[in-house]
Design a protein around this motif. Structure first.
Motif, PDB file in Angstrom:
ATOM      1  N   ARG A  52      39.296  32.781  54.142  1.00 52.83           N
ATOM      2  CA  ARG A  52      38.866  33.906  53.728  1.00 52.83           C
ATOM      3  C   ARG A  52      39.271  34.357  52.235  1.00 52.83           C
ATOM      4  NH1 ARG A  52      41.464  38.470  57.020  1.00 52.83           N
ATOM      5  NH2 ARG A  52      39.955  39.131  55.653  1.00 52.83           N
ATOM      6  N   PHE A  53      38.855  35.917  52.129  1.00 55.63           N
ATOM      7  CA  PHE A  53      38.032  35.778  51.140  1.00 55.63           C
ATOM      8  C   PHE A  53      39.110  36.617  49.592  1.00 55.63           C
ATOM      9  CE2 PHE A  53      34.586  34.107  53.256  1.00 55.63           C
ATOM     10  CZ  PHE A  53      33.809  33.453  51.772  1.00 55.63           C
ATOM     11  N   PRO A  54      40.532  36.511  49.383  1.00 55.51           N
ATOM     12  CA  PRO A  54      41.046  36.744  48.657  1.00 55.51           C
ATOM     13  C   PRO A  54      40.844  37.711  47.038  1.00 55.51           C
ATOM     14  CG  PRO A  54      42.507  34.797  48.407  1.00 55.51           C
ATOM     15  CD  PRO A  54      40.915  34.690  49.771  1.00 55.51           C
ATOM     16  N   GLY A  55      40.955  39.120  47.166  1.00 55.05           N
ATOM     17  CA  GLY A  55      40.418  39.566  45.903  1.00 55.05           C
ATOM     18  C   GLY A  55      40.073  40.678  45.588  1.00 55.05           C
ATOM     19  N   SER A  56      40.130  41.785  44.804  1.00 56.28           N
ATOM     20  CA  SER A  56      40.661  43.037  44.568  1.00 56.28           C
ATOM     21  C   SER A  56      39.524  43.575  43.961  1.00 56.28           C
ATOM     22  CB  SER A  56      41.732  43.128  43.125  1.00 56.28           C
ATOM     23  OG  SER A  56      42.736  42.750  43.059  1.00 56.28           O
ATOM     24  N   MET A  57      39.070  44.187  45.610  1.00 54.66           N
ATOM     25  CA  MET A  57      37.198  44.283  45.544  1.00 54.66           C
ATOM     26  C   MET A  57      36.991  45.453  45.283  1.00 54.66           C
ATOM     27  SD  MET A  57      36.024  41.264  46.935  1.00 54.66           S
ATOM     28  CE  MET A  57      36.287  40.090  47.647  1.00 54.66           C
ATOM     29  N   THR A  58      38.280  46.874  45.190  1.00 54.51           N
ATOM     30  CA  THR A  58      37.749  47.721  44.332  1.00 54.51           C
ATOM     31  C   THR A  58      37.792  47.813  43.120  1.00 54.51           C
ATOM     32  OG1 THR A  58      39.075  49.081  46.038  1.00 54.51           O
ATOM     33  CG2 THR A  58      38.540  50.747  44.386  1.00 54.51           C
ATOM     34  N   ALA A  59      38.532  47.015  42.555  1.00 50.19           N
ATOM     35  CA  ALA A  59      38.726  46.948  40.567  1.00 50.19           C
ATOM     36  C   ALA A  59      37.542  45.971  40.624  1.00 50.19           C
ATOM     37  CB  ALA A  59      40.346  45.831  40.887  1.00 50.19           C
ATOM     38  N   LEU A  60      37.014  45.225  41.101  1.00 54.12           N
ATOM     39  CA  LEU A  60      35.956  44.753  40.802  1.00 54.12           C
ATOM     40  C   LEU A  60      34.760  45.425  41.323  1.00 54.12           C
ATOM     41  CD1 LEU A  60      36.528  41.027  43.118  1.00 54.12           C
ATOM     42  CD2 LEU A  60      35.649  41.163  40.676  1.00 54.12           C
ATOM     43  N   LEU A  61      34.344  46.056  41.895  1.00 50.87           N
ATOM     44  CA  LEU A  61      33.051  46.777  41.909  1.00 50.87           C
ATOM     45  C   LEU A  61      33.744  47.736  40.605  1.00 50.87           C
ATOM     46  CD1 LEU A  61      32.991  47.253  45.839  1.00 50.87           C
ATOM     47  CD2 LEU A  61      31.170  46.279  44.011  1.00 50.87           C
ATOM     48  N   ARG A  62      34.315  48.446  40.514  1.00 50.24           N
ATOM     49  CA  ARG A  62      34.699  49.962  39.016  1.00 50.24           C
ATOM     50  C   ARG A  62      34.977  48.521  38.595  1.00 50.24           C
ATOM     51  NH1 ARG A  62      38.606  54.116  42.404  1.00 50.24           N
ATOM     52  NH2 ARG A  62      37.045  54.346  44.505  1.00 50.24           N
ATOM     53  N   ARG A  63      35.250  47.802  37.643  1.00 47.17           N
ATOM     54  CA  ARG A  63      35.514  46.724  36.331  1.00 47.17           C
ATOM     55  C   ARG A  63      36.782  47.985  35.844  1.00 47.17           C
ATOM     56  NH1 ARG A  63      28.942  46.157  33.997  1.00 47.17           N
ATOM     57  NH2 ARG A  63      28.298  45.256  36.010  1.00 47.17           N
TER      58      ARG A  63
END
Length: 210
Positions: free
Chosen positions: A91-102
C-alpha cells in the motif's frame, strides 16, 4: 564489498521489484515509464515508532510499503487519537490532500513495526502522470479501488453499523492485519474504547477469527 552491504543492496532491489509488481497489478507499465518512476524513488528503512509524515508539516512525498505496518491517525480537540487507516505491505501511505494542496497535513503517519519503504517524490510523480498514459491509468485504477470502492462502504459502516458488526467486518476484510495490530489501535479505528472491544471479543462465537 562487505557482506552487509551486499545484503542491503539485495533487499533494496527486492523492494523495487515488489513495487513494480504492485504497480502493474493495477495497470501494466512500459520499461520507459518504470525507469522514469524509479528515478523519483528513494529506498528507506524506518524504525518502529518513528513518524514518517507528521501532522502540521507540509509533506513532499508519499511511500510504498515493502515491509512493515503504518497507521494514519489524527488528534481531536481533547488530544484523543483516532486511527483513520492502516497501511501494510503493497500500500501507499501518504497525506494526499496535503500533498495536492501543498499545505500542512492534518494526519500523522507512524510506523507500528520496523519497516522498509520506497519513498516517492510527489512533485515528480505529478509530472510523470502528465507524460505517461500507462502511469495515469494505474493512478485511475488505484483510486477507483481504494478511494471509491473500498472507502465508501467503510465510511458508511462506521456511521450505520453497530460496533460488533464493524469489528466482525474488520476481521473478515483484514484478517492478517487484525493479527498484527494491538487491540487498542483497532478500537480507535472502530471509534470505540478498548473496554468495549474487549466485551465484543468475549461475545464472539468460538469459531469467529480472532
Amino acid at each position: 564489498m562487505p557482506p552487509t552491504h551486499r545484503l542491503s543492496l539485495s533487499r533494496q532491489e527486492a523492494a523495487y521489484i515488489a513495487l513494480r509488481n504492485t504497480l502493474e497489478g493495477y495497470y501494466p507499465l512500459s520499461d520507459a515509464t518504470w525507469s522514469a518512476y524509479r528515478s523519483i524513488c528513494t529506498w528507506r528503512q524506518i524504525s518502529k515508532g518513528a513518524v514518517l509524515y507528521p501532522a502540521g508539516e507540509v509533506p513532499h512525498a508519499f511511500a510504498y510499503v515493502y515491509q512493515g505496518l503504518f497507521r494514519v491517525y489524527v488528534l481531536d480537540d481533547k488530544g484523543a487519537e483516532y486511527n483513520k487507516n492502516f497501511f501494510a505491505e503493497g500500500r501507499f501511505p501518504g497525506s494526499m490532500t496535503a500533498l495536492l494542496r501543498r499545505e500542512p497535513s492534518r494526519f500523522t503517519i507512524e510506523a507500528l513495526e520496523d519497516a522498509t519503504i520506497i519513498e516517492i517524490d510527489h512533485a515528480g510523480y505529478r509530472r510523470l502522470l502528465e507524460m505517461h498514459d500507462d502511469l495515469k491509468n494505474f493512478h485511475i485504477h488505484y483510486l477507483e479501488r481504494h478511494w471509491l470502492m473500498d472507502k465508501e462502504p467503510r465510511e458508511v459502516a462506521l456511521v450505520q453499523d453497530e460496533a460488533s458488526v464493524r469489528y466482525r467486518r474488520f476481521l473478515e476484510d483484514f484478517p492478517r492485519l487484525a493479527q498484527r495490530l494491538p487491540q487498542y489501535h483497532i478500537a480507535s479505528h472502530l471509534g470505540i474504547t478498548p473496554t468495549q472491544l474487549s466485551r465484543i471479543r468475549k461475545n464472539l462465537p468460538i469459531d469467529q477469527p480472532m
